[in-house]
Write an enzyme that holds these catalytic residues in place. Structure first.
Site, PDB file in Angstrom:
ATOM      1  N   ARG A 146     -52.183  31.371 -40.939  1.00 25.08           N
ATOM      2  CA  ARG A 146     -51.898  31.648 -39.527  1.00 25.08           C
ATOM      3  C   ARG A 146     -50.405  31.486 -39.273  1.00 25.08           C
ATOM      4  O   ARG A 146     -49.785  30.586 -39.816  1.00 25.08           O
ATOM      5  CB  ARG A 146     -52.666  30.652 -38.646  1.00 25.08           C
TER       6      ARG A 146
ATOM      7  N   ARG B 170     -47.626  21.353 -31.868  1.00 28.25           N
ATOM      8  CA  ARG B 170     -49.049  21.346 -31.482  1.00 28.25           C
ATOM      9  C   ARG B 170     -49.612  19.927 -31.533  1.00 28.25           C
ATOM     10  O   ARG B 170     -50.387  19.515 -30.661  1.00 28.25           O
ATOM     11  CB  ARG B 170     -49.846  22.302 -32.396  1.00 28.25           C
TER      12      ARG B 170
ATOM     13  N   ARG C 248     -53.441  25.253 -44.904  1.00 26.09           N
ATOM     14  CA  ARG C 248     -54.684  25.946 -44.506  1.00 26.09           C
ATOM     15  C   ARG C 248     -54.559  27.457 -44.708  1.00 26.09           C
ATOM     16  O   ARG C 248     -53.538  28.059 -44.405  1.00 26.09           O
ATOM     17  CB  ARG C 248     -54.963  25.637 -43.024  1.00 26.09           C
TER      18      ARG C 248
HETATM   19  P1  AMP Z   1     -56.384  26.850 -32.074  1.00 26.25           P
HETATM   20  O1  AMP Z   1     -56.930  28.007 -32.853  1.00 26.25           O
HETATM   21  O2  AMP Z   1     -57.422  26.113 -31.308  1.00 26.25           O
HETATM   22  O3  AMP Z   1     -55.534  25.943 -32.930  1.00 26.25           O
HETATM   23  O4  AMP Z   1     -55.410  27.474 -30.966  1.00 26.25           O
HETATM   24  C1  AMP Z   1     -54.261  28.222 -31.338  1.00 26.25           C
HETATM   25  C2  AMP Z   1     -53.329  28.352 -30.146  1.00 26.25           C
HETATM   26  O5  AMP Z   1     -53.983  29.077 -29.097  1.00 26.25           O
HETATM   27  C3  AMP Z   1     -52.905  27.036 -29.506  1.00 26.25           C
HETATM   28  O6  AMP Z   1     -51.806  26.430 -30.168  1.00 26.25           O
HETATM   29  C4  AMP Z   1     -52.565  27.495 -28.097  1.00 26.25           C
HETATM   30  O7  AMP Z   1     -51.320  28.151 -28.073  1.00 26.25           O
HETATM   31  C5  AMP Z   1     -53.636  28.541 -27.826  1.00 26.25           C
HETATM   32  N1  AMP Z   1     -54.857  27.942 -27.242  1.00 26.25           N
HETATM   33  C6  AMP Z   1     -56.094  27.856 -27.809  1.00 26.25           C
HETATM   34  N2  AMP Z   1     -56.972  27.272 -26.988  1.00 26.25           N
HETATM   35  C7  AMP Z   1     -56.269  26.956 -25.871  1.00 26.25           C
HETATM   36  C8  AMP Z   1     -56.609  26.314 -24.655  1.00 26.25           C
HETATM   37  N3  AMP Z   1     -57.844  25.849 -24.422  1.00 26.25           N
HETATM   38  N4  AMP Z   1     -55.630  26.175 -23.712  1.00 26.25           N
HETATM   39  C9  AMP Z   1     -54.381  26.623 -23.920  1.00 26.25           C
HETATM   40  N5  AMP Z   1     -53.988  27.226 -25.052  1.00 26.25           N
HETATM   41  C10 AMP Z   1     -54.917  27.402 -26.025  1.00 26.25           C
END
Ligand code: AMP
Length: 212
Positions: free
Chosen positions: A159, A170, A124
């Site tokens: 990223r 993740r 990505r």
């Molecule tokens: P994402 O962009 O949704 O893949 O989020 C990237 C990272 O941000 C995740 O791997 C978490 O470390 C953190 N993160 C995002 N949303 C949340 C959430 N709702 N609760 C806890 N950590 C979050």
């Protein structure tokens, strides 16, 4: 007003891509990952606190993310697409109790075989200027290194947490937390599932059918 949409799905299942498209249908897209990354980019106290957690692929604590979400959305005037929140059952309950207060919602689960996602996420790339999402094997820009959407040159970035080891963590966390959330929304009668392994345009048309 349309219902608020809660998109549930693993990293790489296409939540962000589809949410960005749905903005044209009158929704507002809010991604807690984007909010947290922007705090890191600003170098704020919060950004410094969460930077290590995000780079390991762990979850930031529930209260911190909930507070950030509340500070950045106002659910009365516009229907939101919640992307990346909730991440566990505690957050699902908080979202309802502290923000949505029983407002009409629809939870959409982007169902996909987790085994194919590591490669998808590692490939990505995101435009640092407009946020358009690409994939080096399935969705490359028409002109190398130029964003199809905004025309910016040399802005496609990977990223930091999209590397193999962190993505595996993740995905593991996702697999451990998803079922109770699905059960929560199923019990409220607001859960629909979409086959997220389909082509991007087919996922989108199914999404449009579901929300209409
Ligand atoms: P994402 O962009 O949704 O893949 O989020 C990237 C990272 O941000 C995740 O791997 C978490 O470390 C953190 N993160 C995002 N949303 C949340 C959430 N709702 N609760 C806890 N950590 C979050």
């Amino acid at each position: 007003m349309k219902p608020h949409l809660i998109i549930l799905g693993a990293p790489g299942s296409g939540k962000g891509t589809q949410a960005a498209r749905l903005v044209e249908n009158g929704f507002k897209h809010i991604s807690t990952g984007d909010l947290l990354r922007s705090e890191i980019a600003k170098g704020s106290e919060l950004g410094q606190k969460v930077s290590g957690i995000i780079s390991r692929g762990d979850l930031v604590d529930d209260n911190t993310v909930m507070a950030l979400l509340k500070a950045n959305c106002s659910v009365d005037k516009v229907s939101y697409i919640f992307d990346g929140f909730p991440r566990n059952i505690a957050q699902a309950e908080m979202l309802d109790a502290e923000l949505l207060h029983g407002r009409k919602t629809l939870a959409v689960y982007f169902k996909i075989d987790l085994g194919i996602l590591i490669d998808r996420v590692v490939n990505r790339r995101t435009c640092g200027s407009c946020g358009e999402i690409y994939n080096l094997s399935t969705k490359v820009p028409l002109v190398a290194d130029v964003c199809d959407k905004c025309g910016a040159i040399g802005t496609l970035k990977q990223r930091k947490d999209d590397n193999r080891e962190v993505v595996a963590n993740r995905l593991k966390i996702f697999a451990e937390t998803v079922e109770p959330m699905l059960a929560f929304y199923r019990s409220k009668g607001v859960l629909v599932e979409i086959d997220a392994s389909m082509q991007e345009k087919d996922v989108f048309s199914e999404l449009e059918t579901v929300i209409s």
